[in-house]
Scaffold this motif. Structure first.
Motif, PDB file in Angstrom:
ATOM      1  N   PHE A 120       0.812  -1.230   0.000  1.00 37.42           N
ATOM      2  CA  PHE A 120       0.000   0.000   0.000  1.00 37.42           C
ATOM      3  C   PHE A 120       0.840   1.272   0.000  1.00 37.42           C
ATOM      4  O   PHE A 120       0.308   2.371   0.056  1.00 37.42           O
ATOM      5  CB  PHE A 120      -0.884   0.002   1.262  1.00 37.42           C
ATOM      6  CG  PHE A 120      -0.110  -0.401   2.491  1.00 37.42           C
ATOM      7  CD1 PHE A 120       0.691   0.517   3.139  1.00 37.42           C
ATOM      8  CD2 PHE A 120      -0.146  -1.717   2.954  1.00 37.42           C
ATOM      9  CE1 PHE A 120       1.448   0.146   4.230  1.00 37.42           C
ATOM     10  CE2 PHE A 120       0.610  -2.097   4.058  1.00 37.42           C
ATOM     11  CZ  PHE A 120       1.406  -1.168   4.696  1.00 37.42           C
ATOM     12  N   GLY A 165      11.653   4.916   4.016  1.00 37.93           N
ATOM     13  CA  GLY A 165      12.617   3.973   4.569  1.00 37.93           C
ATOM     14  C   GLY A 165      12.169   3.311   5.857  1.00 37.93           C
ATOM     15  O   GLY A 165      11.159   3.678   6.449  1.00 37.93           O
ATOM     16  N   GLU A 166      12.934   2.307   6.267  1.00 35.38           N
ATOM     17  CA  GLU A 166      12.633   1.550   7.484  1.00 35.38           C
ATOM     18  C   GLU A 166      13.700   1.874   8.543  1.00 35.38           C
ATOM     19  O   GLU A 166      14.854   1.427   8.428  1.00 35.38           O
ATOM     20  CB  GLU A 166      12.614   0.046   7.153  1.00 35.38           C
ATOM     21  CG  GLU A 166      12.594  -0.870   8.365  1.00 35.38           C
ATOM     22  CD  GLU A 166      11.544  -0.496   9.422  1.00 35.38           C
ATOM     23  OE1 GLU A 166      10.395  -0.190   9.064  1.00 35.38           O
ATOM     24  OE2 GLU A 166      11.900  -0.488  10.622  1.00 35.38           O
ATOM     25  N   SER A 197       8.839   4.950  13.797  1.00 36.36           N
ATOM     26  CA  SER A 197       7.833   3.994  13.327  1.00 36.36           C
ATOM     27  C   SER A 197       8.516   2.874  12.553  1.00 36.36           C
ATOM     28  O   SER A 197       9.334   3.124  11.675  1.00 36.36           O
ATOM     29  CB  SER A 197       6.841   4.726  12.417  1.00 36.36           C
ATOM     30  OG  SER A 197       5.925   3.816  11.850  1.00 36.36           O
ATOM     31  N   SER A 220       3.882  -0.400  12.688  1.00 35.29           N
ATOM     32  CA  SER A 220       2.899  -0.394  11.597  1.00 35.29           C
ATOM     33  C   SER A 220       2.293  -1.786  11.508  1.00 35.29           C
ATOM     34  O   SER A 220       2.867  -2.675  10.891  1.00 35.29           O
ATOM     35  CB  SER A 220       3.588  -0.025  10.281  1.00 35.29           C
ATOM     36  OG  SER A 220       4.049   1.295  10.335  1.00 35.29           O
ATOM     37  N   HIS A 222      -1.363  -2.803  10.840  1.00 36.56           N
ATOM     38  CA  HIS A 222      -2.226  -2.812   9.649  1.00 36.56           C
ATOM     39  C   HIS A 222      -3.035  -4.083   9.449  1.00 36.56           C
ATOM     40  O   HIS A 222      -3.959  -4.099   8.632  1.00 36.56           O
ATOM     41  CB  HIS A 222      -1.443  -2.522   8.362  1.00 36.56           C
ATOM     42  CG  HIS A 222      -0.623  -1.267   8.424  1.00 36.56           C
ATOM     43  ND1 HIS A 222      -1.059  -0.134   9.062  1.00 36.56           N
ATOM     44  CD2 HIS A 222       0.611  -0.965   7.958  1.00 36.56           C
ATOM     45  CE1 HIS A 222      -0.135   0.810   8.971  1.00 36.56           C
ATOM     46  NE2 HIS A 222       0.890   0.327   8.315  1.00 36.56           N
ATOM     47  N   GLU A 262       0.025   1.340  14.581  1.00 38.50           N
ATOM     48  CA  GLU A 262      -0.599   2.072  13.489  1.00 38.50           C
ATOM     49  C   GLU A 262      -1.387   1.058  12.666  1.00 38.50           C
ATOM     50  O   GLU A 262      -0.903  -0.035  12.375  1.00 38.50           O
ATOM     51  CB  GLU A 262       0.468   2.736  12.621  1.00 38.50           C
ATOM     52  CG  GLU A 262       1.172   3.865  13.343  1.00 38.50           C
ATOM     53  CD  GLU A 262       2.536   4.106  12.740  1.00 38.50           C
ATOM     54  OE1 GLU A 262       2.666   5.083  12.019  1.00 38.50           O
ATOM     55  OE2 GLU A 262       3.435   3.293  12.983  1.00 38.50           O
ATOM     56  N   ASN A 296      -4.249   6.600   2.233  1.00 43.18           N
ATOM     57  CA  ASN A 296      -4.012   7.563   1.154  1.00 43.18           C
ATOM     58  C   ASN A 296      -3.734   6.796  -0.116  1.00 43.18           C
ATOM     59  O   ASN A 296      -2.820   5.977  -0.159  1.00 43.18           O
ATOM     60  CB  ASN A 296      -2.802   8.435   1.485  1.00 43.18           C
ATOM     61  CG  ASN A 296      -3.032   9.192   2.761  1.00 43.18           C
ATOM     62  OD1 ASN A 296      -4.025   9.883   2.907  1.00 43.18           O
ATOM     63  ND2 ASN A 296      -2.119   9.033   3.713  1.00 43.18           N
ATOM     64  N   GLY A 340       2.800   7.329   3.262  1.00 46.96           N
ATOM     65  CA  GLY A 340       2.810   6.330   2.199  1.00 46.96           C
ATOM     66  C   GLY A 340       2.853   6.913   0.800  1.00 46.96           C
ATOM     67  O   GLY A 340       2.896   6.198  -0.179  1.00 46.96           O
TER      68      GLY A 340
HETATM   69  N1  SAH Z   1       8.915   2.024   7.441  1.00 46.77           N
HETATM   70  C1  SAH Z   1       8.307   2.622   8.584  1.00 46.77           C
HETATM   71  C2  SAH Z   1       8.128   4.126   8.499  1.00 46.77           C
HETATM   72  C3  SAH Z   1       7.530   4.713   7.237  1.00 46.77           C
HETATM   73  S1  SAH Z   1       5.810   4.611   6.972  1.00 46.77           S
HETATM   74  C4  SAH Z   1       6.997   1.947   8.895  1.00 46.77           C
HETATM   75  O1  SAH Z   1       6.563   1.124   8.100  1.00 46.77           O
HETATM   76  O2  SAH Z   1       6.432   2.195   9.947  1.00 46.77           O
HETATM   77  C5  SAH Z   1       4.971   5.580   8.135  1.00 46.77           C
HETATM   78  C6  SAH Z   1       3.502   5.133   8.276  1.00 46.77           C
HETATM   79  O3  SAH Z   1       2.728   5.405   7.110  1.00 46.77           O
HETATM   80  C7  SAH Z   1       3.418   3.642   8.509  1.00 46.77           C
HETATM   81  O4  SAH Z   1       2.497   3.302   9.497  1.00 46.77           O
HETATM   82  C8  SAH Z   1       2.961   3.186   7.150  1.00 46.77           C
HETATM   83  O5  SAH Z   1       2.450   1.929   7.210  1.00 46.77           O
HETATM   84  C9  SAH Z   1       1.980   4.262   6.790  1.00 46.77           C
HETATM   85  N2  SAH Z   1       1.576   4.237   5.394  1.00 46.77           N
HETATM   86  C10 SAH Z   1       2.250   3.714   4.359  1.00 46.77           C
HETATM   87  N3  SAH Z   1       1.532   3.828   3.226  1.00 46.77           N
HETATM   88  C11 SAH Z   1       0.387   4.456   3.553  1.00 46.77           C
HETATM   89  C12 SAH Z   1      -0.755   4.885   2.801  1.00 46.77           C
HETATM   90  N4  SAH Z   1      -0.832   4.689   1.491  1.00 46.77           N
HETATM   91  N5  SAH Z   1      -1.753   5.506   3.464  1.00 46.77           N
HETATM   92  C13 SAH Z   1      -1.661   5.736   4.794  1.00 46.77           C
HETATM   93  N6  SAH Z   1      -0.605   5.359   5.547  1.00 46.77           N
HETATM   94  C14 SAH Z   1       0.399   4.729   4.926  1.00 46.77           C
END
Ligand code: SAH
Length: 364
Positions: A120, A165-166, A197, A220, A222, A262, A296, A340
């Motif tokens: 996503f 990034g992670e 995160s 994260s 989900h 999250e 998003n 994202g």
């Molecule tokens: N790699 C880390 C940090 C970056 S993402 C992580 O995965 O946590 C930061 C947040 O945005 C994460 O919770 C991620 O899952 C979320 N995210 C990623 N794509 C998204 C999208 N399309 N819509 C809403 N949140 C999203």
């Protein structure tokens, strides 16, 4: 000789002190250099104006200073500003300034691209090219903090490692940069205002516990079953929910901190009452709070946003079970600055120097 030049911000304070002493300078000069690096943020060694020309030349012979440069900014209708930063070796990463009534947050990237491939997330489609250094992460914070003062006359209140990034795959730079953001001879911001995160790297979550990390941690999640989670986050195959929960228990036991889950709500994928029940079960294992995130769109149509009524029902269920759950409304969507959506969409258009795509309006 082709030895890699030492970046001044890769050195410890002791190493900087030794370097300056080796150039025949008094100890207080080392303190000045250190402050230029981490407090006043010199854009170059040359710009360290209270040092003698000789000292600057000596430093420049032995080391480099290569901060990220703010190359472009785009302002959203809701006040969110997306910043493109360029690195010395030509990469572009994005950071975001997110003003709300109560907070003003900087969202920073920790890698160029990402290796995790979450279905996503737009960043997941970019190859991971390299890790950012601690200095480059702090550069985003100081760059965004400066914008915050210029545009909104407000200092940053929060920093989130939720850009590209992670973080836990760039562990040393995360520890170093958060320490520098916190330190008195750095940015002087409380660890409580910093959130990292992660998509969930069990081994490194344990490491955070062992290292007594003081910033906040968000996972994260989900999805609350392995089957669903693996279908959208390949990292779950090697770091499944059982391992993640065990790692989080280790972390919370050692740090005495809470964690936040999250959870992006995807219509008809993870938003049913059964999903909510499964999520409650995971929360109860580690005392987690939940941020329910609006999805998003990232262009491909596989995922849809859960309608707000259903999101509210999901939230109410969690709350009825005693779990703190907040719905996080999306910000900066019109400029692809929301969670994202960071994917260097404008990179081909980047040129040297600053270019503003949308006219900046004055702060109100
Ligand atoms: N790699 C880390 C940090 C970056 S993402 C992580 O995965 O946590 C930061 C947040 O945005 C994460 O919770 C991620 O899952 C979320 N995210 C990623 N794509 C998204 C999208 N399309 N819509 C809403 N949140 C999203």
């Amino acid at each position: 000789m082709n030895a890699k030049p030492v970046d001044l911000r890769e050195l410890t304070k002791e190493e900087v002190t030794a370097l300056v002493a080796g150039l025949g300078e008094k100890p207080y000069r080392a303190k000045q250099v250190w402050e230029w690096l981490w407090k006043t943020h010199a854009p170059s060694i040359e710009a360290m104006s209270n040092l003698s020309k000789g000292l600057r030349a000596g430093l420049a012979e032995r080391a480099v200073l290569r901060p990220l440069v703010l190359a472009e900014q785009q302002r959203s209708d809701d006040g969110t500003v997306k910043c493109a930063f360029r690195s010395w070796d030509g990469h572009v990463v994005e950071g975001v300034l997110i003003p709300t009534e109560k907070r003003i947050t900087a969202c920073v990237s920790c890698q160029v691209g990402c290796s995790l491939d979450c279905a996503f997330c737009a960043t997941g489609r970019l190859k991971r090219l390299r890790n950012l250094s601690a200095g480059e992460i702090v550069d985003q914070v100081t760059g965004i903090a400066k914008l915050s003062m210029e545009l909104y006359k407000r200092p940053l209140t929060n920093i989130v490692y939720m850009g590209m990034g992670e973080p836990l795959l760039n562990y040393a730079a995360i520890m170093h940069s958060t320490e520098r953001i916190n330190a008195e001879d750095g940015l002087g911001m409380s660890y409580r205002r910093i959130t990292v995160s992660t998509a969930g790297i069990a081994k490194m979550i344990r490491q955070l516990g062992d290292d007594g990390a003081k910033f906040n941690l968000a996972l994260s999640l989900h999805a609350a079953t392995d089957e669903k989670r693996s279908s959208m986050m390949p990292i779950n195959d090697s770091n499944n929910l059982e391992e993640l929960m065990a790692a989080l228990r280790h972390y919370t036991r050692l740090t005495r901190k809470d964690v936040t889950f999250e959870y992006i709500l995807f219509r008809d994928i993870n938003d049913s009452p059964e999903d909510a029940r499964n999520l409650v079960r995971l929360c109860s294992q580690v005392n987690a709070k939940v941020n329910l995130i609006e999805y998003n769109a990232t262009d491909d149509g596989r995922f849809q946003r859960t309608p707000i009524e259903k999101a509210l029902q999901f939230q109410n269920y969690l709350e009825s079970k005693g779990i703190t759950a907040r719905i996080r409304r999306s910000r900066g969507r019109d400029i692809d600055a929301a969670c994202g959506q960071l994917a260097n969409k404008n990179e081909p258009a980047l040129k040297d120097g600053e270019r503003v795509l949308k006219p900046l309006r004055a702060a109100h």
